[in-house]
Design a protein around this motif. Structure first.
Motif, PDB file in Angstrom:
ATOM      1  N   ASP A 101       0.841  -1.200   0.000  1.00  0.00           N
ATOM      2  CA  ASP A 101       0.000   0.000   0.000  1.00  0.00           C
ATOM      3  C   ASP A 101       0.877   1.252   0.000  1.00  0.00           C
ATOM      4  OD1 ASP A 101      -2.285  -1.511  -0.014  1.00  0.00           O
ATOM      5  OD2 ASP A 101      -2.616  -1.381   2.138  1.00  0.00           O
ATOM      6  N   VAL A 102       1.125   1.755  -1.194  1.00  0.00           N
ATOM      7  CA  VAL A 102       1.985   2.916  -1.386  1.00  0.00           C
ATOM      8  C   VAL A 102       1.127   4.170  -1.389  1.00  0.00           C
ATOM      9  CG1 VAL A 102       3.616   4.014  -2.965  1.00  0.00           C
ATOM     10  CG2 VAL A 102       3.556   1.523  -2.761  1.00  0.00           C
ATOM     11  N   PRO A 103       1.489   5.182  -0.614  1.00  0.00           N
ATOM     12  CA  PRO A 103       0.703   6.422  -0.644  1.00  0.00           C
ATOM     13  C   PRO A 103       0.863   7.120  -1.993  1.00  0.00           C
ATOM     14  CG  PRO A 103       2.610   6.673   0.805  1.00  0.00           C
ATOM     15  CD  PRO A 103       2.600   5.257   0.330  1.00  0.00           C
ATOM     16  N   PHE A 104      -0.240   7.687  -2.478  1.00  0.00           N
ATOM     17  CA  PHE A 104      -0.178   8.433  -3.730  1.00  0.00           C
ATOM     18  C   PHE A 104      -1.250   9.507  -3.734  1.00  0.00           C
ATOM     19  CE2 PHE A 104      -3.306   5.187  -4.515  1.00  0.00           C
ATOM     20  CZ  PHE A 104      -4.227   5.736  -5.386  1.00  0.00           C
ATOM     21  N   ILE A 105      -1.067  10.481  -4.597  1.00  0.00           N
ATOM     22  CA  ILE A 105      -2.027  11.564  -4.762  1.00  0.00           C
ATOM     23  C   ILE A 105      -2.704  11.331  -6.103  1.00  0.00           C
ATOM     24  CG2 ILE A 105      -2.327  14.058  -4.959  1.00  0.00           C
ATOM     25  CD1 ILE A 105       0.302  14.258  -3.228  1.00  0.00           C
ATOM     26  N   ASP A 106      -4.032  11.118  -6.071  1.00  0.00           N
ATOM     27  CA  ASP A 106      -4.755  10.766  -7.296  1.00  0.00           C
ATOM     28  C   ASP A 106      -5.001  11.989  -8.183  1.00  0.00           C
ATOM     29  OD1 ASP A 106      -7.017  12.086  -6.279  1.00  0.00           O
ATOM     30  OD2 ASP A 106      -8.046  10.236  -5.728  1.00  0.00           O
ATOM     31  N   ALA A 107      -5.652  11.768  -9.313  1.00  0.00           N
ATOM     32  CA  ALA A 107      -5.892  12.825 -10.295  1.00  0.00           C
ATOM     33  C   ALA A 107      -6.772  13.951  -9.743  1.00  0.00           C
ATOM     34  CB  ALA A 107      -6.528  12.233 -11.552  1.00  0.00           C
ATOM     35  N   GLN A 108      -7.573  13.664  -8.717  1.00  0.00           N
ATOM     36  CA  GLN A 108      -8.418  14.689  -8.096  1.00  0.00           C
ATOM     37  C   GLN A 108      -7.698  15.415  -6.956  1.00  0.00           C
ATOM     38  OE1 GLN A 108      -9.726  11.432  -8.599  1.00  0.00           O
ATOM     39  NE2 GLN A 108     -10.491  12.167 -10.558  1.00  0.00           N
ATOM     40  N   GLY A 109      -6.422  15.085  -6.730  1.00  0.00           N
ATOM     41  CA  GLY A 109      -5.662  15.731  -5.674  1.00  0.00           C
ATOM     42  C   GLY A 109      -5.904  15.145  -4.294  1.00  0.00           C
ATOM     43  N   MET A 110      -6.474  13.947  -4.234  1.00  0.00           N
ATOM     44  CA  MET A 110      -6.757  13.295  -2.949  1.00  0.00           C
ATOM     45  C   MET A 110      -5.592  12.365  -2.593  1.00  0.00           C
ATOM     46  SD  MET A 110      -9.699  14.603  -2.336  1.00  0.00           S
ATOM     47  CE  MET A 110     -10.307  13.696  -0.945  1.00  0.00           C
ATOM     48  N   LEU A 111      -5.112  12.482  -1.359  1.00  0.00           N
ATOM     49  CA  LEU A 111      -4.064  11.593  -0.871  1.00  0.00           C
ATOM     50  C   LEU A 111      -4.700  10.279  -0.456  1.00  0.00           C
ATOM     51  CD1 LEU A 111      -1.244  10.810   0.101  1.00  0.00           C
ATOM     52  CD2 LEU A 111      -1.752  11.991   2.235  1.00  0.00           C
ATOM     53  N   ARG A 112      -4.204   9.200  -1.027  1.00  0.00           N
ATOM     54  CA  ARG A 112      -4.705   7.859  -0.718  1.00  0.00           C
ATOM     55  C   ARG A 112      -3.555   6.997  -0.201  1.00  0.00           C
ATOM     56  NH1 ARG A 112      -9.780   7.053  -2.664  1.00  0.00           N
ATOM     57  NH2 ARG A 112     -10.546   8.676  -4.053  1.00  0.00           N
ATOM     58  N   ILE A 113      -3.863   6.243   0.846  1.00  0.00           N
ATOM     59  CA  ILE A 113      -2.906   5.289   1.405  1.00  0.00           C
ATOM     60  C   ILE A 113      -3.656   3.978   1.508  1.00  0.00           C
ATOM     61  CG2 ILE A 113      -1.407   4.717   3.339  1.00  0.00           C
ATOM     62  CD1 ILE A 113      -1.429   7.747   4.042  1.00  0.00           C
ATOM     63  N   GLY A 114      -3.382   3.059   0.599  1.00  0.00           N
ATOM     64  CA  GLY A 114      -4.187   1.844   0.530  1.00  0.00           C
ATOM     65  C   GLY A 114      -5.622   2.241   0.279  1.00  0.00           C
ATOM     66  N   TRP A 116      -7.361   4.021   2.464  1.00  0.00           N
ATOM     67  CA  TRP A 116      -7.597   5.186   3.310  1.00  0.00           C
ATOM     68  C   TRP A 116      -7.486   6.453   2.480  1.00  0.00           C
ATOM     69  CZ3 TRP A 116      -8.443   4.863   8.709  1.00  0.00           C
ATOM     70  CH2 TRP A 116      -8.289   3.584   9.253  1.00  0.00           C
ATOM     71  N   LEU A 117      -8.274   7.455   2.839  1.00  0.00           N
ATOM     72  CA  LEU A 117      -8.327   8.731   2.123  1.00  0.00           C
ATOM     73  C   LEU A 117      -8.117   9.866   3.115  1.00  0.00           C
ATOM     74  CD1 LEU A 117      -9.119  10.207  -0.565  1.00  0.00           C
ATOM     75  CD2 LEU A 117     -11.471  10.068   0.230  1.00  0.00           C
ATOM     76  N   LEU A 118      -7.174  10.779   2.829  1.00  0.00           N
ATOM     77  CA  LEU A 118      -6.916  11.916   3.710  1.00  0.00           C
ATOM     78  C   LEU A 118      -7.921  13.024   3.427  1.00  0.00           C
ATOM     79  CD1 LEU A 118      -4.718  12.832   5.841  1.00  0.00           C
ATOM     80  CD2 LEU A 118      -3.808  14.226   3.978  1.00  0.00           C
ATOM     81  N   GLN A 119      -8.572  13.524   4.481  1.00  0.00           N
ATOM     82  CA  GLN A 119      -9.574  14.578   4.350  1.00  0.00           C
ATOM     83  C   GLN A 119      -9.467  15.537   5.529  1.00  0.00           C
ATOM     84  OE1 GLN A 119     -13.322  12.458   4.338  1.00  0.00           O
ATOM     85  NE2 GLN A 119     -13.256  12.184   2.132  1.00  0.00           N
ATOM     86  N   ALA A 120     -10.100  16.686   5.377  1.00  0.00           N
ATOM     87  CA  ALA A 120     -10.208  17.640   6.482  1.00  0.00           C
ATOM     88  C   ALA A 120     -11.591  17.509   7.088  1.00  0.00           C
ATOM     89  CB  ALA A 120      -9.994  19.060   5.972  1.00  0.00           C
ATOM     90  N   VAL A 126      -7.867  14.061   8.909  1.00  0.00           N
ATOM     91  CA  VAL A 126      -8.163  12.669   9.245  1.00  0.00           C
ATOM     92  C   VAL A 126      -7.957  11.776   8.018  1.00  0.00           C
ATOM     93  CG1 VAL A 126      -9.820  13.250  11.058  1.00  0.00           C
ATOM     94  CG2 VAL A 126     -10.628  12.932   8.732  1.00  0.00           C
ATOM     95  N   LEU A 127      -7.686  10.522   8.301  1.00  0.00           N
ATOM     96  CA  LEU A 127      -7.712   9.481   7.279  1.00  0.00           C
ATOM     97  C   LEU A 127      -9.019   8.725   7.456  1.00  0.00           C
ATOM     98  CD1 LEU A 127      -4.066   8.157   7.531  1.00  0.00           C
ATOM     99  CD2 LEU A 127      -5.121   9.073   5.456  1.00  0.00           C
TER     100      LEU A 127
END
Length: 168
Positions: A101-114, A116-120, A126-127
């Motif tokens: 599970d490599v963290p990446f930033i998708d085309a919509q600018g959302m940080l994803r880790i496996g 999990w999605l990083l949000q405010a 929060v994830l």
């Protein structure tokens, strides 16, 4: 036979017309992706940074931050005793981070880790992990990991909690 043609060769003759159509369509589309739901997912393309908007303002997150957050989440899940009190969250759960599970930033600018999605959430970062595919009218779970920086500026997961959701 070219490598592209060999990759698209059907496994049975029942799919021959579909494979032929896909092969013929390659020049028109420019590319054709063939996926197998049982195969390991390739590493996604990733933007180098994104911004999370909290009520305190914008927070810039880059891939180095993403890796630090992922390490903190993995460490928290594996070592913090409070995880045992969260329903259905254990090493067999799909919410558990796997080695690939490599963290990446998708085309919509959302940080994803496996998964999990990083949000405010207001002032907080929060994830979120939402259990996928809950049948309509059934209860599912959403896990929420509180993320922040400690006094030394290091990313830390402070807690993982859960919320019941009713699928609509």
């Amino acid at each position: 036979m070219t490598a592209a043609a060999a990759a698209l060769r059907p496994r049975s003759t029942a799919w021959a017309p579909v494979a032929l159509l896909a092969f013929v369509s390659i020049p028109l589309l420019g590319a054709c992706a063939v996926t197998d739901s049982n195969a390991a997912a390739p590493a996604p393309a990733s933007a180098s940074s994104t911004t999370v908007q909290t009520s305190h303002g914008a927070l810039a997150i880059d891939l180095r931050d993403a890796q630090a957050i992922a390490m903190s989440l993995r460490n928290f899940l594996e070592t913090d005793p409070s995880v045992k009190t969260v329903p259905m969250l254990d090493s067999a759960s799909s919410a558990w981070l796997r080695s690939g599970d490599v963290p990446f930033i998708d085309a919509q600018g959302m940080l994803r880790i496996g998964l999990w999605l990083l949000q405010a959430r207001g002032d907080d970062v929060v994830l979120i992990y939402r259990e996928p595919g809950a049948p309509r009218g059934k209860v599912s779970y959403q896990y929420v990991a509180s993320v922040g920086r400690d006094a030394a500026g290091q990313w830390r997961v402070a807690a993982v909690d859960w919320e019941k959701l009713l699928a609509r």
